[in-house]
Scaffold this motif. Structure first.
Motif, PDB file in Angstrom:
ATOM      1  N   ILE A  72     -69.423 -29.520  96.623  1.00 49.43           N
ATOM      2  CA  ILE A  72     -70.093 -30.682  96.051  1.00 49.43           C
ATOM      3  C   ILE A  72     -69.752 -30.795  94.569  1.00 49.43           C
ATOM      4  O   ILE A  72     -69.807 -29.814  93.828  1.00 49.43           O
ATOM      5  N   ARG A  73     -69.387 -32.002  94.166  1.00 46.57           N
ATOM      6  CA  ARG A  73     -69.125 -32.307  92.762  1.00 46.57           C
ATOM      7  C   ARG A  73     -70.055 -33.435  92.322  1.00 46.57           C
ATOM      8  O   ARG A  73     -70.186 -34.450  93.018  1.00 46.57           O
ATOM      9  N   LEU A  74     -70.711 -33.237  91.184  1.00 47.61           N
ATOM     10  CA  LEU A  74     -71.608 -34.255  90.633  1.00 47.61           C
ATOM     11  C   LEU A  74     -70.998 -34.829  89.365  1.00 47.61           C
ATOM     12  O   LEU A  74     -70.482 -34.089  88.522  1.00 47.61           O
ATOM     13  N   THR A  75     -71.060 -36.142  89.225  1.00 48.06           N
ATOM     14  CA  THR A  75     -70.545 -36.837  88.041  1.00 48.06           C
ATOM     15  C   THR A  75     -71.675 -37.572  87.351  1.00 48.06           C
ATOM     16  O   THR A  75     -72.406 -38.345  87.994  1.00 48.06           O
ATOM     17  N   GLU A  76     -71.824 -37.326  86.049  1.00 48.26           N
ATOM     18  CA  GLU A  76     -72.768 -38.108  85.245  1.00 48.26           C
ATOM     19  C   GLU A  76     -72.072 -39.424  84.891  1.00 48.26           C
ATOM     20  O   GLU A  76     -71.162 -39.461  84.054  1.00 48.26           O
ATOM     21  N   ASP A  77     -72.494 -40.488  85.563  1.00 48.05           N
ATOM     22  CA  ASP A  77     -71.777 -41.766  85.556  1.00 48.05           C
ATOM     23  C   ASP A  77     -72.211 -42.613  84.360  1.00 48.05           C
ATOM     24  O   ASP A  77     -72.979 -43.575  84.489  1.00 48.05           O
ATOM     25  N   THR A  78     -71.695 -42.271  83.192  1.00 49.62           N
ATOM     26  CA  THR A  78     -72.144 -42.873  81.938  1.00 49.62           C
ATOM     27  C   THR A  78     -72.056 -44.397  81.955  1.00 49.62           C
ATOM     28  O   THR A  78     -72.962 -45.092  81.482  1.00 49.62           O
ATOM     29  N   ASN A  79     -70.969 -44.945  82.495  1.00 53.63           N
ATOM     30  CA  ASN A  79     -70.806 -46.410  82.501  1.00 53.63           C
ATOM     31  C   ASN A  79     -71.285 -47.052  83.802  1.00 53.63           C
ATOM     32  O   ASN A  79     -71.100 -48.252  84.013  1.00 53.63           O
ATOM     33  N   ASN A  80     -71.854 -46.239  84.686  1.00 49.78           N
ATOM     34  CA  ASN A  80     -72.505 -46.737  85.915  1.00 49.78           C
ATOM     35  C   ASN A  80     -71.587 -47.601  86.773  1.00 49.78           C
ATOM     36  O   ASN A  80     -71.998 -48.615  87.339  1.00 49.78           O
ATOM     37  N   ASP A  81     -70.316 -47.155  86.912  1.00 48.97           N
ATOM     38  CA  ASP A  81     -69.384 -47.932  87.738  1.00 48.97           C
ATOM     39  C   ASP A  81     -69.093 -47.263  89.076  1.00 48.97           C
ATOM     40  O   ASP A  81     -68.257 -47.740  89.845  1.00 48.97           O
ATOM     41  N   GLY A  82     -69.765 -46.158  89.357  1.00 45.56           N
ATOM     42  CA  GLY A  82     -69.619 -45.520  90.663  1.00 45.56           C
ATOM     43  C   GLY A  82     -68.374 -44.693  90.838  1.00 45.56           C
ATOM     44  O   GLY A  82     -68.070 -44.267  91.952  1.00 45.56           O
ATOM     45  N   LYS A  83     -67.645 -44.418  89.752  1.00 42.05           N
ATOM     46  CA  LYS A  83     -66.452 -43.579  89.845  1.00 42.05           C
ATOM     47  C   LYS A  83     -66.285 -42.795  88.548  1.00 42.05           C
ATOM     48  O   LYS A  83     -66.819 -43.193  87.501  1.00 42.05           O
ATOM     49  N   TRP A  84     -65.532 -41.695  88.619  1.00 36.32           N
ATOM     50  CA  TRP A  84     -65.299 -40.902  87.419  1.00 36.32           C
ATOM     51  C   TRP A  84     -64.400 -41.671  86.468  1.00 36.32           C
ATOM     52  O   TRP A  84     -63.406 -42.278  86.866  1.00 36.32           O
ATOM     53  N   THR A  85     -64.748 -41.647  85.175  1.00 32.20           N
ATOM     54  CA  THR A  85     -63.984 -42.375  84.163  1.00 32.20           C
ATOM     55  C   THR A  85     -63.431 -41.396  83.142  1.00 32.20           C
ATOM     56  O   THR A  85     -64.161 -40.537  82.629  1.00 32.20           O
ATOM     57  N   THR A  86     -62.155 -41.531  82.838  1.00 33.08           N
ATOM     58  CA  THR A  86     -61.496 -40.649  81.890  1.00 33.08           C
ATOM     59  C   THR A  86     -61.900 -41.001  80.458  1.00 33.08           C
ATOM     60  O   THR A  86     -62.668 -41.938  80.209  1.00 33.08           O
ATOM     61  N   GLY A  87     -61.375 -40.250  79.480  1.00 31.36           N
ATOM     62  CA  GLY A  87     -61.728 -40.471  78.093  1.00 31.36           C
ATOM     63  C   GLY A  87     -60.820 -41.478  77.402  1.00 31.36           C
ATOM     64  O   GLY A  87     -59.794 -41.899  77.936  1.00 31.36           O
ATOM     65  N   ASP A  88     -61.221 -41.860  76.187  1.00 33.28           N
ATOM     66  CA  ASP A  88     -60.426 -42.758  75.360  1.00 33.28           C
ATOM     67  C   ASP A  88     -60.458 -42.206  73.940  1.00 33.28           C
ATOM     68  O   ASP A  88     -61.528 -42.124  73.315  1.00 33.28           O
ATOM     69  N   TYR A  89     -59.285 -41.835  73.427  1.00 33.10           N
ATOM     70  CA  TYR A  89     -59.234 -41.136  72.142  1.00 33.10           C
ATOM     71  C   TYR A  89     -59.667 -42.022  70.975  1.00 33.10           C
ATOM     72  O   TYR A  89     -60.478 -41.616  70.141  1.00 33.10           O
ATOM     73  N   ASP A  90     -59.135 -43.237  70.894  1.00 32.13           N
ATOM     74  CA  ASP A  90     -59.411 -44.093  69.740  1.00 32.13           C
ATOM     75  C   ASP A  90     -60.891 -44.444  69.612  1.00 32.13           C
ATOM     76  O   ASP A  90     -61.420 -44.547  68.497  1.00 32.13           O
ATOM     77  N   SER A  91     -61.575 -44.640  70.726  1.00 27.55           N
ATOM     78  CA  SER A  91     -63.000 -44.982  70.679  1.00 27.55           C
ATOM     79  C   SER A  91     -63.897 -43.746  70.674  1.00 27.55           C
ATOM     80  O   SER A  91     -65.121 -43.870  70.711  1.00 27.55           O
ATOM     81  N   LYS A  92     -63.270 -42.570  70.664  1.00 29.74           N
ATOM     82  CA  LYS A  92     -63.996 -41.293  70.686  1.00 29.74           C
ATOM     83  C   LYS A  92     -64.894 -41.176  71.921  1.00 29.74           C
ATOM     84  O   LYS A  92     -65.992 -40.610  71.870  1.00 29.74           O
ATOM     85  N   THR A  93     -64.416 -41.724  73.038  1.00 29.86           N
ATOM     86  CA  THR A  93     -65.155 -41.641  74.295  1.00 29.86           C
ATOM     87  C   THR A  93     -64.655 -40.451  75.099  1.00 29.86           C
ATOM     88  O   THR A  93     -63.478 -40.385  75.450  1.00 29.86           O
TER      89      THR A  93
END
Length: 602
Positions: free
Chosen positions: A535-556
């Motif tokens: 089992i893998r759990l994802t904290e879905d920060t943007n609530n889109d139902g899928k894992w989201t990668t990072g973004d360097y320029d926005s410091k996400t």
């Protein structure tokens, strides 16, 4: 007398430690030229350091050649991937072995008042048995001080938490946000096969820490195809002095002496870096193919999952195709429904779509496609349309017919669904619907009872393919629904997860079997086949139902994932309940043993 293998050496030249090898590694062995069989005890010990120029931690050394001697004949193993020089080098440097010596020759000018680290990892092995010196390095300084502080930790994949091997982890003295993109790393190390890194030769001060899969060998982040990791805050080096006790035994139970020694622990020593790749926006047309008489395939890299607009150029026809998109919309299958179009020798049409330019902007594009007919082959004993379906249907699913090729139409008037009562078959109520974006598939909605036998029957002549051929024979398949006791249910009570979140049920190959949201602090998987799961759990920060990668320029940062710490085995007719505190174990160490046991190389 030395054998030929002991006289030969291994030489490798490295371009920034990350480009093509100028001379490949050579590991040779020759037969002993003496007569008669050779034998003796197997050697399990690694080569031992004898001496070096410079000496370990030597000061004011300004020669670009480093030689190290050992007590036995040695060779280099995978030095291209394992040997790292810090500070990182602009120009190629070479590493060679000859007899009992290893030589490193630097091409860059040495930096004044700087501590240098030559990190060999476990690349130095003995010539006969391949015993390695683990975690071996040598340091020297071009000035009056040898900087000895260090920072260590672990690099893991941000999504799967698997250790990431062979990636540079570097330290910057500057705290500027732009330093990672504009300047090469000040100090560098490389992760081993467990994702572990140790940056040595540091001063006592603050540093910014980054990881980089350096595809263009410049030690800075300037290409989105490069994977990265960013430690969110600066860290300061420190040292803790401790006394360790070593016990020497006369025999297995009797203590001879207890010796004490001073050791230095360098902090921080347990950093966790999460490795990810940013999204590189790509969309473009790849190619077209006329696969079969009634089938054209257009291939795209299709980030937006868009359908192109198709304009016929050498024919006029409306609604001349049906389209199958698949999940990704990368492969679009067009089934030709107009028999006159299917019989043409050449088809020309234009496609209008959006593609990305060099700045990753979506811009309009038109391509003209011209396809040529082949000598289409049809089976000699073609019986018209045929379908296939599973004989055992999951209790939560619908019976599904999949035709070998699309059919013109399919309605409940063409199909009979029957259930077996004793020895007789009786018709039952049902509905039939096409599956979206899958022109060969139809689903049946029906009431059912587990373990009862059902059948689908289509009489001859009831269904036609796109060329007008009807089924010559009756089509019939029997099926059953599985019963509730064939399944297992699993429920976990979750603690310390940030909401919203979702959980994925994985098999041993890490394929996703089921995805459910976390509701009320619980996740529940119902009607599972008996098997082993993870089992893998994802904290879905943007609530889109899928894992989201990072973004360097926005410091996400990439979204956080967590793994239940062990395999879960389910048996038929089981209900299993578990409690799971997702932060009871360090995130970097949560990945369960046995899950998709492959080294994670990025």
């Amino acid at each position: 007398m030395e054998s030929n293998s002991q006289q030969r050496g291994t030489t490798i030249k490295l371009r920034h430690i990350a480009v093509a090898v100028a001379a490949g590694l050579i590991a040779t062995s020759c037969a002993n030229m003496g007569s008669g069989p050779q034998g003796g005890l197997k050697d399990y010990s690694a080569p031992k350091y004898v001496g070096s120029t410079p000496a370990p931690n030597e000061k004011n050394y300004n020669n670009k050649k480093i030689t190290i001697s050992f007590d036995e004949y040695i060779q280099l193993s995978d030095a291209y991937n394992k040997v790292v020089v810090s500070p990182p080098q602009e120009n190629p440097f070479s590493v060679s072995s000859l007899g009992k010596k290893v030589t490193v020759e630097l091409e860059d000018s040495l930096i004044p008042d700087r501590t240098y680290i030559i990190d060999f990892g476990n690349s130095i092995i003995d010539n006969n048995e391949g015993n390695a010196i683990n975690d071996y390095f040598i340091s020297f300084s071009t000035g009056n001080t040898v900087d000895s502080f260090a920072i260590s930790g672990k690099l893991v994949d941000a999504h799967t938490l698997a250790p990431v091997q062979g990636v540079y982890v570097g330290a910057y003295e500057s705290d500027a946000d732009s330093v990672f993109k504009k300047h090469k790393m000040d100090y560098v190390a490389k992760t081993d096969n467990k994702g572990i890194f140790k940056i040595r030769g540091l001063k006592e001060r603050e540093y910014s820490i980054y990881a980089l899969k350096d595809v263009n060998s410049n030690y800075k982040y300037d290409d989105k195809t490069e994977g990265i990791a960013v430690l969110g805050s600066r860290v300061k080096t420190s040292r803790i002095e401790q006394t360790k006790r070593d016990t020497v035994y006369k025999d297995s139970t009797t203590i001879d002496t207890i010796k004490t020694r001073k050791v230095s622990l360098f902090k921080p020593d347990s950093l966790v870096l999460r490795f990810y790749k940013e999204i590189k926006h790509l969309q473009y047309f790849k190619n077209a193919a006329w696969k079969e008489k009634e089938q054209i395939v257009l291939s795209f890299v299709n980030e937006k999952k868009q359908l192109p607009t198709i304009t016929p150029l050498n024919f006029k026809s409306k609604d001349w195709y049906r389209i199958g998109t698949g999940v990704t919309f990368d492969t679009l299958t067009y089934w030709i429904t107009d028999t006159l179009v299917a019989q043409m020798d050449t088809i020309r049409f234009a496609i209008d779509y959006e593609k990305t330019d060099s700045l990753e902007r979506f811009v309009p594009k038109r391509d003209t496609i011209q396809l040529y007919a082949k000598k289409w082959k049809r089976e000699k004993k073609y019986k018209g349309p045929e379908f296939e379906m599973k004989r055992q249907v999951e209790i939560y699913a619908k019976p599904k017919l999949k035709w070998k090729t699309p059919v013109m139409a399919l309605s409940k008037e063409q199909v009979k669904v029957q259930e077996k009562a004793d020895t007789l078959w009786k018709e039952i109520e049902f509905d039939i619907q096409p599956v979206a974006n899958a022109p060969r598939e139809y689903e049946i909605n029906m009431a059912f009872e587990p373990e009862k036998l059902y059948r689908i029957r289509i009489d001859s002549g009831m269904v036609r393919d796109l060329s007008g051929f009807a089924n010559k024979e009756r089509l019939e398949t029997q099926f059953k629904f599985k019963k509730k006791s064939d399944y297992s249910n699993l429920e976990l009570t979750i603690k310390n997860a940030a909401m919203p979140a979702f959980a994925e049920l994985l098999n041993g190959s890490e394929a996703v079997i089921r995805t459910v949201p976390v509701n009320g602090g619980k996740i529940r998987f119902e009607n599972l086949d008996p098997s082993d799961y993870y089992i893998r759990l994802t904290e879905d920060t943007n609530n889109d139902g899928k894992w989201t990668t990072g973004d360097y320029d926005s410091k996400t940062e990439p979204e956080n994932t967590y793994y239940y710490p062990e395999k879960i085995t389910l048996r038929a007719n089981w209900d299993r309940e578990e409690d799971w505190d997702i932060k009871s174990k360090r995130q970097a160490d949560q990945r369960p043993a046995g899950l998709n046991n492959k080294d994670k190389k990025k």
